[in-house]
Motif scaffolding. Sequence first.
Motif, PDB file in Angstrom:
ATOM      1  N   GLU A 156       0.841  -1.208   0.000  1.00  0.00           N
ATOM      2  CA  GLU A 156       0.000   0.000   0.000  1.00  0.00           C
ATOM      3  C   GLU A 156       0.869   1.248   0.000  1.00  0.00           C
ATOM      4  O   GLU A 156       0.583   2.222  -0.698  1.00  0.00           O
ATOM      5  CB  GLU A 156      -0.910   0.000   1.226  1.00  0.00           C
ATOM      6  N   ASN A 157       1.941   1.188   0.800  1.00  0.00           N
ATOM      7  CA  ASN A 157       2.885   2.290   0.869  1.00  0.00           C
ATOM      8  C   ASN A 157       3.489   2.633  -0.469  1.00  0.00           C
ATOM      9  O   ASN A 157       3.658   3.786  -0.829  1.00  0.00           O
ATOM     10  CB  ASN A 157       4.037   1.883   1.793  1.00  0.00           C
ATOM     11  N   GLY A 200       1.035   4.400  -2.519  1.00  0.00           N
ATOM     12  CA  GLY A 200       0.671   5.687  -1.937  1.00  0.00           C
ATOM     13  C   GLY A 200       1.796   6.706  -2.005  1.00  0.00           C
ATOM     14  O   GLY A 200       1.625   7.790  -2.550  1.00  0.00           O
ATOM     15  N   GLU A 201       2.973   6.329  -1.473  1.00  0.00           N
ATOM     16  CA  GLU A 201       4.043   7.310  -1.343  1.00  0.00           C
ATOM     17  C   GLU A 201       4.947   7.382  -2.551  1.00  0.00           C
ATOM     18  O   GLU A 201       5.394   8.439  -2.955  1.00  0.00           O
ATOM     19  CB  GLU A 201       4.887   6.992  -0.103  1.00  0.00           C
ATOM     20  N   GLN A 202       5.225   6.217  -3.137  1.00  0.00           N
ATOM     21  CA  GLN A 202       6.208   6.226  -4.228  1.00  0.00           C
ATOM     22  C   GLN A 202       5.562   6.232  -5.596  1.00  0.00           C
ATOM     23  O   GLN A 202       6.236   6.217  -6.608  1.00  0.00           O
ATOM     24  CB  GLN A 202       7.119   5.004  -4.101  1.00  0.00           C
ATOM     25  N   LYS A 203       4.240   6.223  -5.626  1.00  0.00           N
ATOM     26  CA  LYS A 203       3.514   6.299  -6.905  1.00  0.00           C
ATOM     27  C   LYS A 203       3.857   5.131  -7.829  1.00  0.00           C
ATOM     28  O   LYS A 203       3.861   5.274  -9.044  1.00  0.00           O
ATOM     29  CB  LYS A 203       3.797   7.625  -7.626  1.00  0.00           C
TER      30      LYS A 203
END
Lengths: 318, 247
Positions: free
Chosen positions: B182-183, B186-189
Amino acid sequence: MTKAQRDIIIFAAFCLAVLATPLLLQGNYLLNVFVFIGINTMLAVALNLLLGFAGQISLGHAAFFGLGAYISGILTTRYAIEPWMAMVAAALCVGVIAFIIGFPILKLKGHYLAMATLGFGIIVYIIFNETVDWTGGPSGMSGIPNLALGPLIFDSDMTNYYLIWVFTLLTMLLSINLADSRIGRALRAIHDSEVAARVMGVNVRLLKVQIFTVSALISALAGSLYAHTMTFIAPASFGFNFSVELVTMVIIGGLGSIYGSFLGAAILTLLPEFLRVFHDFDIIIYGLLLIVMTMFMPGGLIGGFEALAAAIKRRKEA
Amino acid sequence: MLTIKNINTYYGQVHALKNVSLHLQEGEIVTLIGANGAGKTTLLNTISGIVPPKSGQILFSGAPIHELPPHSIVERGISQVPEGRQVFKPLSVEDNLELGAYLRYRKRGGKKETKETMAMVFDLFPILLDRRKQLAGTLSGGEQQMLAIGRALMAKPKIMLLDEPSMGLAPLVVQEIFRVIENLAGEQKTTVLLVEQNARVALKTAARGYVLETGKVILEGEAADLMENKDVQRAYLGRDKKEIWER
């Protein structure tokens, strides 16, 4: 001490030992045996790149060795080409052959690859025997000139020893460097799982052919050196038996271990000297050796030593 | 970002993928669920070029990639985490990660960049930092899965294809792995295409989903809608536990 520093120290120590050996063996017939150990080490290391690193078997490596020897022999005796030039020509020629046959052959895996390389070895062996006008057939070919550097002619055990070992040490150095490089990692990745290596972006097919070519080229170089130091070659030295012996050297020493290949080559070259008493039964001893090794020391001698050292260390700590 | 149009893939005579179409948008997690033999892994292998399609098109940022060899596809930014992890067991954790950056390593400054990406992976999975000298084969199943994901990240992919990351792992470890997935999105696209047997977890994580059955896409839609779908509930959610048991 980093691993790179340790590698340098070990290699330097090995070079010193190689340099010093003839001084200890002066006038001894064993010096001649050590020339053979050099040639066999070169061949075993070359095969190890393919078998130990990339995990691709070849039961036809004696053919590349033989092709190197015969191309060098024919070019120098029939066409009076300078030995060094002949050596370069032989290596390049065999490299090209390996590159061309590599693409179809290396598509095969496991037993099938073993069969294909075996077939190649047999074909080349038959050519050595049957093209009598070129190779002299089964009775061999003699009068191959020695290599020379200016006034220095490599025609004695002592000079041959240093000549061969310079090439052997260079081969070992190249292989040790390769082992820790990006390409070395990719080769070991192919060995473990081709699919995983491919999804990492490794061009598996090309890389296999490339390492096969390098391995064949080094074997051809060893063949040329053999021809020019022995001055006589015959097909019997390049048959199936020798291909198997090379595989045995690599496995006994340890797959993927460069110094292991040296150990394997040294043992299998020295062994016949001590097994003379057994005459033709020495092949049985090789067989037994191979069975015992794969059963009890699957990592080869080097792997065995490492396991032993780890066990001793554990015991000391406990 | 990735558009798959009507692809057909064969294993010899076996028609494994039948007119499959699918698309991924940037930064989204899309899941592909289905039973054993439905063709999920084949679809991933078709995208990454291991088993090229017989017909149809795969467009990545508008350019066709379905005729490219696997290494060119990796180079363009699609990395696969293969089924059953397939870490290189006789190699150290570090060597495994460096292999992930195989194509970037030889470029200008590639060595330095590889180091930086490796630090990023260690941030994501601190346990790998402790184990970096260890052989990958000595890691636990969960650690190997983390290594496999980390290894794929080393190529700095735009799209990551994940093949059954939960396979054979303890529930707690599965949770951790999915938190990281999920990260990533979310964060690294990073865009993620997630293949799973564990439909419940997959649909919870993903925004959209496709259901594959015997080589065909039989359903697609928002993950939440699929979760409510009667057929999906019966086939993939209700029997969830039993399916794991049977494997």
